[in-house]
Write a protein that holds these residues in place. Structure first.
Motif, PDB file in Angstrom:
ATOM      1  N   UNK A  92       0.816  -1.204   0.000  1.00 21.90           N
ATOM      2  CA  UNK A  92       0.000   0.000   0.000  1.00 21.90           C
ATOM      3  C   UNK A  92       0.858   1.266   0.000  1.00 21.90           C
ATOM      4  N   UNK A  93       0.446   2.223  -0.832  1.00 26.06           N
ATOM      5  CA  UNK A  93       1.075   3.545  -0.808  1.00 26.06           C
ATOM      6  C   UNK A  93       0.530   4.374   0.341  1.00 26.06           C
ATOM      7  N   UNK A  94      -0.766   4.205   0.625  1.00 26.84           N
ATOM      8  CA  UNK A  94      -1.411   4.931   1.722  1.00 26.84           C
ATOM      9  C   UNK A  94      -2.087   3.936   2.645  1.00 26.84           C
TER      10      UNK A  94
ATOM     11  N   UNK B 203      -7.213   2.498   2.496  1.00 27.46           N
ATOM     12  CA  UNK B 203      -5.893   2.082   2.015  1.00 27.46           C
ATOM     13  C   UNK B 203      -5.851   2.234   0.502  1.00 27.46           C
ATOM     14  N   UNK B 204      -4.697   2.606  -0.019  1.00 30.47           N
ATOM     15  CA  UNK B 204      -4.511   2.747  -1.464  1.00 30.47           C
ATOM     16  C   UNK B 204      -3.271   1.981  -1.876  1.00 30.47           C
ATOM     17  N   UNK B 205      -3.413   1.126  -2.887  1.00 28.22           N
ATOM     18  CA  UNK B 205      -2.283   0.317  -3.337  1.00 28.22           C
ATOM     19  C   UNK B 205      -1.253   1.153  -4.095  1.00 28.22           C
ATOM     20  N   UNK B 206      -0.026   0.702  -4.053  1.00 23.75           N
ATOM     21  CA  UNK B 206       1.030   1.329  -4.841  1.00 23.75           C
ATOM     22  C   UNK B 206       0.694   1.231  -6.332  1.00 23.75           C
ATOM     23  N   UNK B 207       1.007   2.275  -7.067  1.00 28.78           N
ATOM     24  CA  UNK B 207       0.744   2.305  -8.494  1.00 28.78           C
ATOM     25  C   UNK B 207      -0.657   2.752  -8.853  1.00 28.78           C
ATOM     26  N   UNK B 208      -1.485   3.052  -7.838  1.00 27.99           N
ATOM     27  CA  UNK B 208      -2.861   3.482  -8.090  1.00 27.99           C
ATOM     28  C   UNK B 208      -2.902   4.960  -8.446  1.00 27.99           C
ATOM     29  N   UNK B 209      -4.059   5.389  -8.954  1.00 25.05           N
ATOM     30  CA  UNK B 209      -4.329   6.804  -9.206  1.00 25.05           C
ATOM     31  C   UNK B 209      -5.637   7.124  -8.492  1.00 25.05           C
ATOM     32  N   UNK B 210      -5.534   7.858  -7.390  1.00 23.28           N
ATOM     33  CA  UNK B 210      -6.709   8.214  -6.595  1.00 23.28           C
ATOM     34  C   UNK B 210      -7.162   9.627  -6.937  1.00 23.28           C
TER      35      UNK B 210
ATOM     36  N   UNK C 217       5.563   8.890  -5.293  1.00 19.99           N
ATOM     37  CA  UNK C 217       4.173   9.301  -5.086  1.00 19.99           C
ATOM     38  C   UNK C 217       4.037  10.782  -5.398  1.00 19.99           C
ATOM     39  N   UNK C 218       3.041  11.134  -6.232  1.00 16.33           N
ATOM     40  CA  UNK C 218       2.841  12.521  -6.653  1.00 16.33           C
ATOM     41  C   UNK C 218       1.455  12.992  -6.205  1.00 16.33           C
ATOM     42  N   UNK C 219       1.426  14.109  -5.489  1.00 17.12           N
ATOM     43  CA  UNK C 219       0.178  14.722  -5.060  1.00 17.12           C
ATOM     44  C   UNK C 219      -0.152  15.892  -5.988  1.00 17.12           C
ATOM     45  N   UNK C 220      -1.371  15.926  -6.488  1.00 15.15           N
ATOM     46  CA  UNK C 220      -1.806  16.958  -7.422  1.00 15.15           C
ATOM     47  C   UNK C 220      -3.051  17.650  -6.861  1.00 15.15           C
ATOM     48  N   UNK C 221      -2.952  18.940  -6.594  1.00 13.60           N
ATOM     49  CA  UNK C 221      -4.081  19.707  -6.057  1.00 13.60           C
ATOM     50  C   UNK C 221      -4.648  20.581  -7.168  1.00 13.60           C
ATOM     51  N   UNK C 222      -5.739  20.142  -7.783  1.00 17.36           N
ATOM     52  CA  UNK C 222      -6.379  20.853  -8.896  1.00 17.36           C
ATOM     53  C   UNK C 222      -5.371  21.232  -9.991  1.00 17.36           C
TER      54      UNK C 222
END
Length: 239
Positions: free
Chosen positions: A4-6, A27-34, A156-161
């Protein structure tokens, strides 16, 4: 290493008497796009700030990102994540090349020129590399911010709008960039655009009043039903 990434359990974050996040768990798996959706004030940006170590959760929360505790292991975690927010974190009086060189030095990258050349070409800014950022359009600034984020190849990349204020050409470039690197990274994106967010995601999360309204794999989502749930969440507003 966790799959899990998260790993988030009972994530709570308060501002005075108001809970911006109230018992969020998933929980969020690695390689996912949430893709994260919700009304203004639902806690979306606060969630990103906690996950990227820019804000601390309450003491009863358990929040792990890439296996790192966001409080105890914050310094180590920051080496593995990238953030694109409303603030592009660029120096307006430096050129595009100088901005990327500055951040490459911070990351202690080997062969930074090669990496910078590669990224400037990817975001279609090679021809503007010697121009100061102050003269860039919103779309160009956002593309350069993405290049800055990708310099160290974060896991892991976080994108805010990230699409906010972009013209169609800039949006297409961002789409292509994400598609080209998607298999190599995990993404968490906050978006008000249901169509765009759902078209990109492997998993979707709806927040309202700091609580999870829905967390579901994209393959299990029926668009009309999802839109209905989202409209109800927006109707709830903020606490």
């Amino acid at each position: 290493m966790s799959d899990f990434a998260l790993e988030i359990e009972n994530l709570t974050r308060t501002f005075g008497v108001r809970k911006a996040l109230d018992g969020v768990s998933f929980n969020l798996k690695r390689g996912a796009f949430l893709s994260v959706f919700g009304p203004n004030g639902a806690g979306k940006t606060t969630l990103l700030r906690v996950l990227s170590t820019l804000a601390a959760p309450s003491r009863d929360s358990s929040v792990k990102v890439l296996g790192y505790d966001v409080v105890e292991d914050a310094v180590e975690l920051r080496e593995h994540i990238g953030v694109i927010s409303h603030n592009p974190l660029l120096y307006p009086d430096l050129t595009a090349d100088e901005n990327l060189q500055f951040f490459a030095d911070l990351y202690c990258l080997e062969n930074p020129k090669e990496r910078i050349d590669e990224l400037l070409e990817a975001v279609e800014l090679t021809h503007r590399r010697l121009d100061v950022v102050r003269g860039f359009s919103r779309g160009m600034v956002q593309r350069l911010a993405l290049a800055r984020t990708l310099l160290p190849s974060p896991e892991l990349i976080f994108l805010d709008e990230p699409y906010s204020g972009l013209d169609p050409h800039a949006s297409d470039i961002l789409d292509s960039l994400i598609a080209g690197i998607r298999e190599e990274h995990t993404f968490v994106m906050v978006s008000h655009d249901l169509e765009k967010g759902l078209s990109l995601c492997s998993d979707a999360l709806i927040l309202a009043r700091g609580k999870v309204v829905l967390f579901e794999a994209a393959e299990n989502i029926e668009r009309d039903e999802f839109s209905r749930i989202f409209r109800e969440a927006v109707g709830r507003g903020v606490s």
